[in-house]
Design an enzyme around this catalytic site. Structure first.
Site: not given
Length: 618
Positions: A2, A52-55, A79, A379
């Protein structure tokens, strides 16, 4: 993942619509970090904004998250990802906490409510957060141990302003971007790296990894809550290999948790292949669809690629070997050459600073393509820093250099900058000063041999500078695309252990990262396990140099371009803009040479234009 932002001021009421609008504006600068949702929360003393980036638990977990207690209101703006959420959840439930969601946000909020600043020591993962405790009227800012997730802050008078990126700070009323002498020194002497804790912009600070900041009406206190400790390694080689394998597999498996599509980045090198092998086996064991993997390349690289000591072979045969071995659902992303120059300015905007030129712009393009199908990728970043994979761990001249070993050759900078600028800012001395000061911070081990102590200092420089630069690059380019990237090699338990593995084990038999190769025995095909190191892929297509030169000539032809005050135009026109461009003489890292200097100058000019900066000597 986020974006977070906010401010705290005890001498006024922050609940007004005007301050709510200010918080919202700060959050809007981070929209790319969190395209799924937004929120603003206000109390008398502070205001939080969240993107928000919903994961995890996409339907719930909206932020800022608030819980109202009899003694006061508590709020969290967060975040990150916590990889030990199940254990923390069980602990909270054992204490009688009735959790309302499955999100790690609520788990973190209640940990802060119950344990305050001490909660950070219980967390395993990557995070940056702000917690307001209305019971004690205290603001807590904290960052994960290694510094994977970013957090910047500044003071506007008595107001503490914070955000995931510098751009969020500059949306606060009256807080404008400025530069001073040290800013120019940071950019011209150290870039694309920067001094830990420094935000480059005048007055802007970065909360360092493993640090927290407390603020109440009496003032602020910043302190370190985690750092590496140097200890004698007591295990033999065989036990070390087994222990390392256990830590590594555990770190990778913990980071596979996601409620949205996940993939791995696969170059066919040792680091990314280990991650892909563990992840693919975990997927197969649970009956999930095949793991998705991505590799990167550039248009016509198979035509123009030439082996070098830094990049001995191409990636594509090794990627295919891994795909066949593990049956992954693989996608090769081939970057068109014009995109490398086209994305230079967006990459600078993502960082808010000149960065790693086409190394940044290519990653930005790749992340944007991945985001079309996936939200989370894993990664192999950070392995070379902790296991000693770079040339400067091995070459005596680099080990004992008075300046940063990845930037020993200052001639590339002196050749393009005006002599009076270089001398007035004492750029080479500034770099040596920062290097010396950082070496002095190295956690010492009493009785260590001189060469081992020197290599430990190089390891410290790598963790604090080179790795931080790569983590910043990975965070900004991925989050600018709404993509979360996880880095298992930055797991703090793995890092704490590997930090004290003797060099004789890490480099056993004179082979780079041999202890990691031996820990991977049985995981990988033998030829992949023993493949020589190859760095992040880059283009060898001459079209890139041609396009970059054309753009820099256009800038130099514009007499109003701010970069004129810094560069020696004649030297540029007769040098970099004419010569073939030397890939064999890096000015930063391993592969940033002539073409990347041209691209970096393009970013530098765009940075000065964006923020209205003029060098004072102009």
């Amino acid at each position: 993942m986020c974006g977070i932002a906010g401010f705290c001021e005890f001498r006024r009421d922050n609940r007004t619509p005007e301050w709510g609008a200010a918080a919202f504006a700060m959050g809007e600068t981070l929209r790319r970090r969190g395209p799924d949702d937004d929120g603003v929360w206000q109390c008398r003393e502070c205001a939080f904004a969240h993107r928000r980036l919903a994961v995890i638990d996409p339907e719930h977990g909206s932020q800022p998250m608030v819980r109202t207690l009899p003694e006061g209101e508590c709020a969290l703006c967060y975040n990150g990802e916590l990889y030990n959420t199940p254990q923390l959840r069980r602990e909270l439930e054992g204490r009688g906490v009735a959790l309302e969601t499955w999100s790690d946000t609520e788990v973190l909020l209640w940990q802060c409510i119950l344990f305050g600043a001490a909660a950070v020591e219980k967390l395993e993962g990557i995070f940056a957060f702000a917690f307001w405790d209305g019971r004690s009227r205290t603001l807590l800012l904290a960052r994960d141990r290694v510094g994977v997730k970013p957090l910047f802050y500044a003071f506007q008078g008595a107001t503490l302003v914070f955000g995931s990126e510098p751009k969020a700070l500059f949306a606060y009323p009256g807080l404008v971007p400025k530069v001073d002498t040290e800013s120019w020194q940071e950019v011209l002497a150290l870039s694309p790296a920067r001094t830990p804790g420094h935000g480059v912009f005048a007055g802007v600070r970065e909360l360092r990894g493993g640090h927290l900041l407390l603020m109440d009406e009496n003032g602020t206190l910043e302190r370190c809550w985690w750092t590496l400790e140097s200890r004698v390694h007591t295990e033999n080689y065989e036990d070390t290999v087994v222990h390392l394998r256990t830590l590594l597999e555990g770190a990778i498996r913990r980071q596979l948790v996601s409620d949205v599509p996940l993939a791995t980045l696969l170059s066919g090198g040792l680091d990314s292949s280990v991650i892909t092998a563990v992840a693919a086996r975990a997927y197969a064991a649970t009956g999930e669809p095949p793991l998705e993997t991505y590799s990167f390349d550039y248009t016509d690289n198979e035509k123009y690629f030439k082996p070098s000591s830094f990049q001995p072979d191409a990636d594509w045969p090794w990627v295919e070997r891994m795909r066949e071995a593990f049956g992954t659902r693989h996608t090769v992303l081939t970057c068109p050459i014009p995109a490398l120059t086209r994305e230079l300015i967006p990459a600078m905007n993502a960082r808010d600073l000149p960065g790693m030129a086409d190394v940044d712009s290519s990653l930005l393009w790749f992340c944007r393509q991945i985001r079309r199908r996936n939200t989370v990728v894993i990664s192999g970043e950070c392995a070379d820093e902790i296991f000693g994979g770079y040339p400067w761990f091995h070459r005596a001249d680099m080990l004992r250099a008075e300046t940063f070993p990845w930037s020993m050759d200052f001639s590339a900078r002196t050749e393009v900058l005006r002599g009076e600028v270089f001398q007035a800012l004492e750029l080479e001395d500034y770099a040596k000063f920062r290097c010396c000061a950082s070496r002095a911070e190295t956690p010492k081990l009493d009785g260590e041999k001189r060469e081992d102590a020197c290599r430990r200092e190089i390891g410290w420089l790598n963790l604090q500078w080179f790795m931080q630069n790569l983590l910043e690059r990975k965070d900004r380019m991925s989050m600018w695309s709404g993509l979360e990237v996880r880095v298992p090699f930055a797991d703090h338990r793995l890092l704490e252990y590997v930090w004290n593995i003797p060099w004789s084990m890490k480099n056993r038999g004179g082979a780079r990262k041999q202890v990691l190769r031996d820990a991977a025995a049985g995981l990988l095909p033998e030829d992949v396990r023993n493949r020589p190191k190859s760095p992040y892929p880059k283009t060898h297509n001459p079209l890139y140099k041609q396009l970059a030169r054309t753009e820099l000539r256009r800038i130099l032809d514009d007499k109003s371009a701010p970069i004129h005050a810094l560069v020696d135009e004649r030297a540029l026109r007769e040098g970099l803009l004419v010569s073939a461009g030397d890939y064999g003489r890096p000015w930063f890292g391993q592969l940033m040479a002539g073409p990347q200097m041209i691209a970096w100058l393009i970013q530098l000019n765009a940075w000065m234009e964006r923020f209205g900066f003029c060098y004072p000597g102009a």
